[in-house]
Design a protein around this motif. Structure first.
Motif, PDB file in Angstrom:
ATOM      1  N   SER A 140     -27.906  39.516  47.094  1.00 52.37           N
ATOM      2  CA  SER A 140     -27.449  40.542  46.149  1.00 52.37           C
ATOM      3  C   SER A 140     -28.553  41.567  45.985  1.00 52.37           C
ATOM      4  O   SER A 140     -29.743  41.226  45.912  1.00 52.37           O
ATOM      5  CB  SER A 140     -27.104  39.900  44.801  1.00 52.37           C
ATOM      6  OG  SER A 140     -26.910  40.893  43.818  1.00 52.37           O
ATOM      7  N   GLU A 141     -28.165  42.841  45.903  1.00 50.77           N
ATOM      8  CA  GLU A 141     -29.206  43.849  45.745  1.00 50.77           C
ATOM      9  C   GLU A 141     -29.874  43.768  44.373  1.00 50.77           C
ATOM     10  O   GLU A 141     -30.919  44.363  44.161  1.00 50.77           O
ATOM     11  CB  GLU A 141     -28.635  45.240  45.995  1.00 50.77           C
ATOM     12  CG  GLU A 141     -27.656  45.734  44.937  1.00 50.77           C
ATOM     13  CD  GLU A 141     -27.249  47.185  45.180  1.00 50.77           C
ATOM     14  OE1 GLU A 141     -28.103  47.961  45.651  1.00 50.77           O
ATOM     15  OE2 GLU A 141     -26.086  47.533  44.913  1.00 50.77           O
ATOM     16  N   GLY A 142     -29.299  42.955  43.505  1.00 47.12           N
ATOM     17  CA  GLY A 142     -29.926  42.780  42.199  1.00 47.12           C
ATOM     18  C   GLY A 142     -30.905  41.622  42.155  1.00 47.12           C
ATOM     19  O   GLY A 142     -31.403  41.276  41.084  1.00 47.12           O
ATOM     20  N   ILE A 143     -31.189  41.008  43.318  1.00 44.22           N
ATOM     21  CA  ILE A 143     -32.103  39.869  43.342  1.00 44.22           C
ATOM     22  C   ILE A 143     -33.484  40.306  42.875  1.00 44.22           C
ATOM     23  O   ILE A 143     -33.950  41.410  43.180  1.00 44.22           O
ATOM     24  CB  ILE A 143     -32.145  39.251  44.758  1.00 44.22           C
ATOM     25  CG1 ILE A 143     -32.887  37.916  44.748  1.00 44.22           C
ATOM     26  CG2 ILE A 143     -32.773  40.217  45.755  1.00 44.22           C
ATOM     27  CD1 ILE A 143     -32.776  37.175  46.070  1.00 44.22           C
ATOM     28  N   HIS A 144     -34.135  39.433  42.112  1.00 38.82           N
ATOM     29  CA  HIS A 144     -35.450  39.780  41.561  1.00 38.82           C
ATOM     30  C   HIS A 144     -36.540  39.605  42.605  1.00 38.82           C
ATOM     31  O   HIS A 144     -36.450  38.768  43.508  1.00 38.82           O
ATOM     32  CB  HIS A 144     -35.761  38.903  40.350  1.00 38.82           C
ATOM     33  CG  HIS A 144     -34.800  39.095  39.211  1.00 38.82           C
ATOM     34  ND1 HIS A 144     -34.721  40.271  38.491  1.00 38.82           N
ATOM     35  CD2 HIS A 144     -33.867  38.260  38.676  1.00 38.82           C
ATOM     36  CE1 HIS A 144     -33.791  40.163  37.552  1.00 38.82           C
ATOM     37  NE2 HIS A 144     -33.250  38.942  37.644  1.00 38.82           N
ATOM     38  N   ALA A 145     -37.576  40.388  42.467  1.00 35.75           N
ATOM     39  CA  ALA A 145     -38.751  40.225  43.320  1.00 35.75           C
ATOM     40  C   ALA A 145     -39.347  38.828  43.107  1.00 35.75           C
ATOM     41  O   ALA A 145     -39.440  38.350  41.988  1.00 35.75           O
ATOM     42  CB  ALA A 145     -39.788  41.298  43.012  1.00 35.75           C
ATOM     43  N   GLY A 146     -39.718  38.177  44.204  1.00 36.64           N
ATOM     44  CA  GLY A 146     -40.265  36.822  44.123  1.00 36.64           C
ATOM     45  C   GLY A 146     -39.221  35.738  44.256  1.00 36.64           C
ATOM     46  O   GLY A 146     -39.545  34.547  44.167  1.00 36.64           O
ATOM     47  N   SER A 147     -37.954  36.120  44.459  1.00 39.17           N
ATOM     48  CA  SER A 147     -36.882  35.125  44.584  1.00 39.17           C
ATOM     49  C   SER A 147     -36.912  34.469  45.965  1.00 39.17           C
ATOM     50  O   SER A 147     -37.194  35.111  46.974  1.00 39.17           O
ATOM     51  CB  SER A 147     -35.521  35.783  44.362  1.00 39.17           C
ATOM     52  OG  SER A 147     -35.417  36.307  43.053  1.00 39.17           O
ATOM     53  N   TYR A 148     -36.612  33.185  45.971  1.00 35.12           N
ATOM     54  CA  TYR A 148     -36.562  32.418  47.221  1.00 35.12           C
ATOM     55  C   TYR A 148     -35.326  32.820  48.023  1.00 35.12           C
ATOM     56  O   TYR A 148     -34.238  32.974  47.483  1.00 35.12           O
ATOM     57  CB  TYR A 148     -36.533  30.920  46.914  1.00 35.12           C
ATOM     58  CG  TYR A 148     -36.248  30.044  48.094  1.00 35.12           C
ATOM     59  CD1 TYR A 148     -37.268  29.670  48.962  1.00 35.12           C
ATOM     60  CD2 TYR A 148     -34.958  29.593  48.354  1.00 35.12           C
ATOM     61  CE1 TYR A 148     -37.011  28.871  50.067  1.00 35.12           C
ATOM     62  CE2 TYR A 148     -34.687  28.789  49.457  1.00 35.12           C
ATOM     63  CZ  TYR A 148     -35.715  28.430  50.310  1.00 35.12           C
ATOM     64  OH  TYR A 148     -35.463  27.637  51.394  1.00 35.12           O
ATOM     65  N   VAL A 149     -35.494  32.957  49.353  1.00 32.58           N
ATOM     66  CA  VAL A 149     -34.385  33.351  50.225  1.00 32.58           C
ATOM     67  C   VAL A 149     -34.006  32.197  51.160  1.00 32.58           C
ATOM     68  O   VAL A 149     -32.871  31.746  51.182  1.00 32.58           O
ATOM     69  CB  VAL A 149     -34.743  34.600  51.042  1.00 32.58           C
ATOM     70  CG1 VAL A 149     -33.588  34.962  51.979  1.00 32.58           C
ATOM     71  CG2 VAL A 149     -35.083  35.757  50.111  1.00 32.58           C
ATOM     72  N   LEU A 150     -34.974  31.726  51.937  1.00 35.37           N
ATOM     73  CA  LEU A 150     -34.708  30.636  52.881  1.00 35.37           C
ATOM     74  C   LEU A 150     -36.045  30.085  53.366  1.00 35.37           C
ATOM     75  O   LEU A 150     -37.101  30.629  53.059  1.00 35.37           O
ATOM     76  CB  LEU A 150     -33.845  31.126  54.062  1.00 35.37           C
ATOM     77  CG  LEU A 150     -34.355  32.291  54.905  1.00 35.37           C
ATOM     78  CD1 LEU A 150     -35.350  31.853  55.976  1.00 35.37           C
ATOM     79  CD2 LEU A 150     -33.189  33.001  55.587  1.00 35.37           C
TER      80      LEU A 150
END
Length: 417
Positions: free
Chosen positions: A295-305
């Protein structure tokens, strides 16, 4: 006009000093010296045909000859004679000596069989020789007081036609009774060796003691178990050494059964050898491609994979280094040690809706060893943009008698989402 033009033949290849072949006036190629397949198994002969006209006319022919094996070598024993000192009380059925003969021919011509010479006489009831291995075995209990020395011949015959043979003489001398066995100084030996150790590297030295004082019996060592692929061998000094390249990832531990014999008694011990890891395997990426929707609203520092990779070496040789390349890679961070991918800044789908990145995995100590995985990150839309009119203000002019329902003007707005 008819002319009789003669043709001359000559060799234009091969040794000029000692030619193996010759060509006559009729162009017949013949053998000039004896061939030896063991020195050279094929020959290429170039023959030039030249007329005596003016100017001469020439033609070149190339003849390839393959030399087939002939049974032209007799077996050769490694030793002649063989001498053996043997304890008089060795048990019957014991393999006491191995005679070995080699034949330089190929195939059945080089197969060697062993037998006693025709002069064996009554000793055929005392000893036997294995026709295939050359091991000489006792058939009865020996007695030094009855006969202290033995001498007989062993014949090695090849399987060719005609057959060739070689003879060697075996001298066996009995020594007096040995009533104390050799004893290993350790019940169990422990050793380690690097898996990249070169053949010939000594791993551990074994030692035996014997309580006999006046009787010095030479001790022979054999590895009798625990090493089906013969990765190790043992010298008659008791040194266990690497015989073939090792691979810890295939076999990480060996427990060798070692036997020592002085001709009568046998002593056994175990040798445990742990194979130490060497950095000899590159990293392996477990997946070629990853695909995630963010999501383009994901916060900086969020885990992706997490990028998955492995190295079958042991630590620290299995330490890996992860890094990221590709357009927009600065929006993400890839943990150098663990491979965790996180965002480092906000995403904006309206600026970049897809990221095509490459995750690289290196061997930390050998950066040239690397694998990679493709990362496809899609940014989903978020309602983060308000509509915007095409103009800040609109104006229109109407007559005062305009009818109800008439179009006054048209306004236009867009939304970037």
């Amino acid at each position: 006009m008819v002319t009789n033009t003669s043709v001359h033949y000559r060799l234009v290849s091969g040794s000029e000093e000692l030619p193996l072949f010759a060509v006559d006036a009729q162009g017949q190629l013949s053998l000039a010296r004896t061939l030896d397949r063991e020195l050279r198994d094929s020959h290429v002969v170039a023959i030039l045909a030249e007329t005596d006209s003016s100017p001469p006319l020439t033609a070149l022919a190339e003849v390839t000859l393959k030399v087939l094996d002939e049974n032209d070598h007799a077996p050769e024993f490694e030793s002649s004679p063989y001498r053996l000192t043997l304890a008089e009380n060795v048990e019957e059925g014991t393999s006491i000596l191995k005679v070995i003969a080699h034949d330089r021919d190929q195939g059945s011509n080089g197969e060697v069989r062993y037998a006693f010479g025709s002069d064996i006489g009554e000793l055929a009831n005392v000893f036997a020789v294995d026709a295939y291995t050359g091991w000489i075995t006792t058939l009865v209990q020996l007695d030094k007081e009855q006969q202290s020395e033995f001498m007989f011949q062993v014949v090695a015959t090849d399987n060719g036609s005609p057959k060739h043979f070689a003879r060697t003489t075996v001298y066996i001398k009995l020594m007096d009774y040995n009533d104390n066995p050799p004893v290993f100084t350790n019940r169990h030996y422990l050793a380690t060796v690097n898996e990249d150790a070169l053949p010939g590297t000594v791993v551990v030295a074994l030692d035996t003691k014997d309580r006999d004082v006046d009787l010095v019996s030479p001790v022979e060592f054999y590895i009798t178990g625990g090493d089906p692929r013969s990765q190790f061998q043992i010298r008659q000094t008791g040194e266990v050494y690497v015989a073939k390249p090792l691979d810890r990832e295939s076999v990480s531990n060996y427990v060798l059964d070692v036997t020592a014999t002085d001709g009568k008694f046998i002593a056994t011990t175990k040798v445990t050898i742990d194979i130490l890891d060497a950095n000899d395997n590159p990293p392996y990426c477990l997946r070629y491609r990853y695909r995630e929707v963010l999501s383009e609203g994901i916060h900086a520092g969020s885990y992706v994979l997490t990028v998955l990779a492995t190295d079958i070496d042991e630590e620290p040789n299995a330490n890996l280094r992860f890094y990221l390349t590709g357009e927009g890679a600065d929006h993400f961070s890839l943990d150098k040690a663990a491979g965790h991918l996180k965002t480092v800044r906000p995403l904006d789908r309206e600026q970049q809706s897809k990221f095509q990145l490459t995750a690289h995995v290196q061997d930390r100590d050998k950066p040239g060893w690397e694998c990679s995985s493709q990362l496809e990150l899609l940014v989903s839309d978020l309602n983060d943009n308000a509509p915007r009119f095409s103009l800040d203000s609109y104006s229109a002019t109407l007559p005062e008698d305009v009818q109800v329902g008439s179009l006054v003007t048209k306004v236009h707005a867009t939304d970037r989402d």
